[in-house]
Design a protein around this motif. Sequence first.
Motif, PDB file in Angstrom:
ATOM      1  N   UNK A 237     -40.167 -17.291  62.671  1.00  0.00           N
ATOM      2  CA  UNK A 237     -39.165 -17.677  61.675  1.00  0.00           C
ATOM      3  C   UNK A 237     -39.472 -17.078  60.299  1.00  0.00           C
ATOM      4  N   UNK A 238     -40.703 -16.595  60.104  1.00  0.00           N
ATOM      5  CA  UNK A 238     -41.047 -15.938  58.840  1.00  0.00           C
ATOM      6  C   UNK A 238     -40.524 -14.504  58.774  1.00  0.00           C
ATOM      7  N   UNK A 239     -39.885 -14.047  59.848  1.00  0.00           N
ATOM      8  CA  UNK A 239     -39.340 -12.682  59.868  1.00  0.00           C
ATOM      9  C   UNK A 239     -40.460 -11.659  59.856  1.00  0.00           C
ATOM     10  N   UNK A 240     -40.135 -10.439  59.388  1.00  0.00           N
ATOM     11  CA  UNK A 240     -41.123  -9.358  59.443  1.00  0.00           C
ATOM     12  C   UNK A 240     -42.343  -9.658  58.576  1.00  0.00           C
ATOM     13  N   UNK A 241     -42.159 -10.458  57.545  1.00  0.00           N
ATOM     14  CA  UNK A 241     -43.297 -10.800  56.672  1.00  0.00           C
ATOM     15  C   UNK A 241     -44.180 -11.876  57.299  1.00  0.00           C
ATOM     16  N   UNK A 242     -43.711 -12.514  58.356  1.00  0.00           N
ATOM     17  CA  UNK A 242     -44.562 -13.382  59.171  1.00  0.00           C
ATOM     18  C   UNK A 242     -44.882 -14.736  58.577  1.00  0.00           C
ATOM     19  N   UNK A 243     -46.011 -15.260  59.020  1.00  0.00           N
ATOM     20  CA  UNK A 243     -46.394 -16.640  58.722  1.00  0.00           C
ATOM     21  C   UNK A 243     -46.588 -16.876  57.225  1.00  0.00           C
ATOM     22  N   UNK A 244     -47.208 -15.923  56.552  1.00  0.00           N
ATOM     23  CA  UNK A 244     -47.493 -16.122  55.125  1.00  0.00           C
ATOM     24  C   UNK A 244     -46.187 -16.331  54.365  1.00  0.00           C
ATOM     25  N   UNK A 245     -45.190 -15.508  54.713  1.00  0.00           N
ATOM     26  CA  UNK A 245     -43.903 -15.612  54.040  1.00  0.00           C
ATOM     27  C   UNK A 245     -43.256 -16.961  54.357  1.00  0.00           C
ATOM     28  N   UNK A 246     -43.407 -17.392  55.625  1.00  0.00           N
ATOM     29  CA  UNK A 246     -42.824 -18.673  56.024  1.00  0.00           C
ATOM     30  C   UNK A 246     -43.411 -19.801  55.176  1.00  0.00           C
ATOM     31  N   UNK A 247     -44.734 -19.757  54.994  1.00  0.00           N
ATOM     32  CA  UNK A 247     -45.392 -20.819  54.210  1.00  0.00           C
ATOM     33  C   UNK A 247     -44.950 -20.767  52.743  1.00  0.00           C
ATOM     34  N   UNK A 248     -44.868 -19.526  52.212  1.00  0.00           N
ATOM     35  CA  UNK A 248     -44.413 -19.393  50.810  1.00  0.00           C
ATOM     36  C   UNK A 248     -43.018 -19.989  50.634  1.00  0.00           C
ATOM     37  N   UNK A 249     -42.172 -19.728  51.642  1.00  0.00           N
ATOM     38  CA  UNK A 249     -40.775 -20.128  51.501  1.00  0.00           C
ATOM     39  C   UNK A 249     -40.565 -21.630  51.716  1.00  0.00           C
ATOM     40  N   UNK A 250     -41.227 -22.169  52.754  1.00  0.00           N
ATOM     41  CA  UNK A 250     -40.931 -23.556  53.127  1.00  0.00           C
ATOM     42  C   UNK A 250     -42.043 -24.547  52.787  1.00  0.00           C
ATOM     43  N   UNK A 251     -43.221 -24.028  52.415  1.00  0.00           N
ATOM     44  CA  UNK A 251     -44.344 -24.917  52.089  1.00  0.00           C
ATOM     45  C   UNK A 251     -44.034 -25.880  50.953  1.00  0.00           C
ATOM     46  N   UNK A 252     -43.448 -25.399  49.832  1.00  0.00           N
ATOM     47  CA  UNK A 252     -43.205 -26.307  48.701  1.00  0.00           C
ATOM     48  C   UNK A 252     -42.372 -27.522  49.088  1.00  0.00           C
TER      49      UNK A 252
END
Length: 498
Positions: A237-252
Amino acid sequence: MTERLKMAAVGGGVIGGGWIARFLLSGHDVAVFDPHPDARRIIGDVIAGAERAWHRLFDQPLPPRGTLTFHDGLEAAVAGADWVQESVPETLEIKHAVLSAIAGAAPAHALIGSSTSGFKPSDLHAGIAKPARVFVAHPFNPVYLLPLVELVAGPANDDGILEDAERVLARVGMKGLKVRAEIDAHIADRLLEAVWREGLWLVNDGIATTAEIDDAIRYGFGLRWAQMGLFETYRIAGGEAGMTHFIEQFGPALKWPWTKLMDVPELTPELAAEIGRQSDEQSGLHDLRTLERIRDDNLVGFLRVLRENDWGAGQSVAEMSETLRGVVDDAPRADTTPLRLHEVTVPQSWLDYNGHMTEHRYLQVMGDATDAFLAHVGMDAGYRAAGRSVYTVETHIRHLDEVAGDARLAVETLVLGADAKRLRLFHRILDGERVVATGEHMLMHVDTAAGRASPFDAPLSDRIAALAARHSAEPLPDGAGGAIRAIARAPAAAEARG
Ligand SMILES: NC(=O)C1=CN([C@@H]2O[C@H](COP(=O)(O)OP(=O)(O)OC[C@H]3O[C@@H](n4cnc5c(N)ncnc54)[C@H](O)[C@@H]3O)[C@@H](O)[C@H]2O)C=CC1
Ligand SMILES: C[N+](C)(C)CC(=O)CC(=O)[O-]
């Protein structure tokens, strides 16, 4: 010879019954103690449902069931046991009394698993004189279909006990997941409780009904979870940027006051009654047995797909299928003439618009019977990894009769001939006494790296030759060596015009 294990089950309710069914269907003996006056009937119903599900899950003969015995006392049930599974109600007082009695009466080598959903091993050990062999073996309902068992040990346990437990569980098709440290409710029930808590709030606050909450799960993320879990799903679900991007986007968002996880609604009689009413409205048109059958058929479908894709829980099913083949090969029926190595229950999805098993499924049944034959003579993954295999070069099928959904088909196999590189097999598909199809197949042994025919390797070649010699005493079966019947061809176009 596969050693038959002696299992004991103390408590045979929802979970104990599931363990009993899994042990028996895997070919092991089970001794039961449960003081409930209807224990035999209740356990019998669970075994019947489990056997139905296993016939749909495994396209092969199941081993003869182990022997089931009921005992009036716990001590008699656990005497001589290799594994004792405790599945009594989730009350620490009852667990202490029952586990103490088991640990006192079971053999010193016995593994003693507790099905507890929430207690830590240390909680259990605190009330037991001999705790060294008692550990948590937490399964999931229905135990006869879901492979997972959370395994948890405490400081009082023997070293290596969980590894021993894992090995036994693998023999009944289960995946032991060792929990690294004791915590209340292990891993999975922590997760389940979080979702359950949130669901109760949503009903309590009038946001959603039980049916709407279940739809939110089963039409969406529930389907994903069965095959990839939480983290792998979110990685994608983080797309090509992967897990790190997913956390940046939905972590907050985790810091926003979305959930009510630290609290639970007051389970007042009114709320319990309202949930009961909604649940009746949602599912009350089906009785319990029907709901269990629907659940089992759906789970079997998922597991079959996961097995085809060599993924997740499907890998446990594939491994168990191999284990069961080993058990069946030890049974006397594997030596019958003709061989009976493959059975399958026809799923509804195999039926065509006429309501009968569609034509290519006949070939699938025969192909699977050929695979069972090859496994029987010793062609395993190791043999194929060494660059040896067989390719089918010719097939003739006769479709003799209709096959309905849910029919239990068995295949009889004869070796009609074999030479250094070739094997001629004849299959008869039976629905009870009825022969519904025959198939004749020529297989070529190949060196897969070189891409050409090659002689069978020993000892496979010897086993095939021995079977060919034994089967040559049988009369040639009806339909063997046949070709499709000729009917007059239409006149050529030019002739027709003239
Ligand atoms: N129901 C579920 O979804 C799951 C339950 N568990 C765990 O499995 C255990 C059993 O739960 P269920 O099967 O759901 O309960 P259950 O109420 O269906 O069955 C308990 C059985 O234990 C028997 N029993 C009571 N006292 C006994 C004794 N002294 N000796 C022998 N048998 C006795 C009862 O007659 C009954 O048949 C619990 O520890 C529970 O946390 C684990 C996974 C899932
Ligand atoms: C509700 N429960 C805690 C007893 C559930 C489990 O322990 C596992 C399961 O099968 O969901």
